[in-house]
Design an enzyme around this catalytic site. Sequence first.
Site, PDB file in Angstrom:
ATOM      1  N   ASP A 103      21.431  20.884  11.230  1.00 27.92           N
ATOM      2  CA  ASP A 103      22.572  20.623  10.342  1.00 27.92           C
ATOM      3  C   ASP A 103      23.801  20.316  11.208  1.00 27.92           C
ATOM      4  O   ASP A 103      24.019  19.176  11.607  1.00 27.92           O
ATOM      5  CB  ASP A 103      22.769  21.850   9.449  1.00 27.92           C
ATOM      6  CG  ASP A 103      23.876  21.670   8.427  1.00 27.92           C
ATOM      7  OD1 ASP A 103      24.345  20.533   8.254  1.00 27.92           O
ATOM      8  OD2 ASP A 103      24.283  22.666   7.802  1.00 27.92           O
ATOM      9  N   PHE A 152      22.260  22.018   0.457  1.00 26.55           N
ATOM     10  CA  PHE A 152      21.603  23.224   0.949  1.00 26.55           C
ATOM     11  C   PHE A 152      20.198  23.293   0.344  1.00 26.55           C
ATOM     12  O   PHE A 152      20.035  23.230  -0.874  1.00 26.55           O
ATOM     13  CB  PHE A 152      22.403  24.476   0.573  1.00 26.55           C
ATOM     14  CG  PHE A 152      21.890  25.700   1.271  1.00 26.55           C
ATOM     15  CD1 PHE A 152      22.261  25.976   2.584  1.00 26.55           C
ATOM     16  CD2 PHE A 152      21.015  26.558   0.625  1.00 26.55           C
ATOM     17  CE1 PHE A 152      21.758  27.085   3.242  1.00 26.55           C
ATOM     18  CE2 PHE A 152      20.510  27.684   1.283  1.00 26.55           C
ATOM     19  CZ  PHE A 152      20.889  27.945   2.584  1.00 26.55           C
ATOM     20  N   ARG A 165      11.532  31.385   1.530  1.00 25.90           N
ATOM     21  CA  ARG A 165      10.844  30.776   2.683  1.00 25.90           C
ATOM     22  C   ARG A 165       9.403  30.420   2.355  1.00 25.90           C
ATOM     23  O   ARG A 165       8.811  29.540   2.966  1.00 25.90           O
ATOM     24  CB  ARG A 165      10.815  31.764   3.869  1.00 25.90           C
ATOM     25  CG  ARG A 165      12.167  32.066   4.480  1.00 25.90           C
ATOM     26  CD  ARG A 165      11.946  32.842   5.785  1.00 25.90           C
ATOM     27  NE  ARG A 165      13.151  33.512   6.247  1.00 25.90           N
ATOM     28  CZ  ARG A 165      14.088  32.940   6.997  1.00 25.90           C
ATOM     29  NH1 ARG A 165      13.973  31.684   7.351  1.00 25.90           N
ATOM     30  NH2 ARG A 165      15.133  33.632   7.396  1.00 25.90           N
TER      31      ARG A 165
HETATM   32  P1  IMP Z   1      22.931  24.243  12.678  1.00 29.00           P
HETATM   33  O1  IMP Z   1      23.308  25.050  13.889  1.00 29.00           O
HETATM   34  O2  IMP Z   1      24.105  24.077  11.753  1.00 29.00           O
HETATM   35  O3  IMP Z   1      22.276  22.935  13.014  1.00 29.00           O
HETATM   36  O4  IMP Z   1      21.964  25.120  11.822  1.00 29.00           O
HETATM   37  C1  IMP Z   1      20.612  25.228  12.028  1.00 29.00           C
HETATM   38  C2  IMP Z   1      20.057  26.424  11.269  1.00 29.00           C
HETATM   39  O5  IMP Z   1      20.825  26.692  10.082  1.00 29.00           O
HETATM   40  C3  IMP Z   1      18.656  26.165  10.783  1.00 29.00           C
HETATM   41  O6  IMP Z   1      17.711  26.611  11.703  1.00 29.00           O
HETATM   42  C4  IMP Z   1      18.591  26.947   9.492  1.00 29.00           C
HETATM   43  O7  IMP Z   1      18.191  28.269   9.766  1.00 29.00           O
HETATM   44  C5  IMP Z   1      20.012  26.967   8.989  1.00 29.00           C
HETATM   45  N1  IMP Z   1      20.222  25.928   7.948  1.00 29.00           N
HETATM   46  C6  IMP Z   1      20.874  24.756   8.060  1.00 29.00           C
HETATM   47  N2  IMP Z   1      20.856  24.067   6.907  1.00 29.00           N
HETATM   48  C7  IMP Z   1      20.171  24.828   6.038  1.00 29.00           C
HETATM   49  C8  IMP Z   1      19.759  24.646   4.661  1.00 29.00           C
HETATM   50  O8  IMP Z   1      20.054  23.635   4.001  1.00 29.00           O
HETATM   51  N3  IMP Z   1      19.021  25.657   4.134  1.00 29.00           N
HETATM   52  C9  IMP Z   1      18.679  26.785   4.803  1.00 29.00           C
HETATM   53  N4  IMP Z   1      19.024  26.988   6.080  1.00 29.00           N
HETATM   54  C10 IMP Z   1      19.750  26.017   6.698  1.00 29.00           C
END
Ligand code: IMP
Length: 185
Positions: A103, A152, A165
Amino acid sequence: MLHKDIEEVLVSQEEIKTIIKALGTALTEDYANKKPLFVGLLKGCVPFISDLLKELDFMLEVDFMDVSSYHGGLQSSGDVKIVKDLSTAVKGRHVILAEDIVDSGQTIQAIRSMLLYRGAASVRVVTLLDKPKGRVVQLQPDYVGRTIPDAFVVGYGLDYQEFYRNLPYVGTLKPSVYQTENEES
Ligand code: IMP
């Protein structure tokens, strides 16, 4: 029972199977003689890598890391904390980092930098899902299953408050789920 909370299925079980086969083929072509260390990022990676590993036709080792950045909510905190570190040394190894979703990119970027600092020969990222609209750092995963809109999502390893999950597909939650949550807290 879980299905009633889902607003829309974004990636179906069938699509996930097709995506994983394609990722398996690409990784098998690139890692034939490299004996990489395949690192799953807990807990979201579990359904994804248990299916993906079976599509990888080359010698590899598997290890896990647990890092937290979301703390169970809807938005990344940007603060990446190592909850469980690797038990394998990475010096000189080619590492494949497996994520459920990228993300903001902060989690993967922090781990990638740390593994390179520890002496990994290379670090590439395979992710089932990519949300490029959420990106706050310059990072492009090397192998992407599916690019999705900036929503999300839950299921197939992805959680909301640690639940959902175990759904076999990826989907969005009904707004009423978040409303109930707010009313309870
Ligand atoms: P980042 O550091 O923002 O790239 O986040 C990565 C982590 O955030 C992923 O491994 C997920 O655990 C969590 N995450 C990001 N987007 C979502 C979503 O849409 N649903 C659930 N978990 C998410």
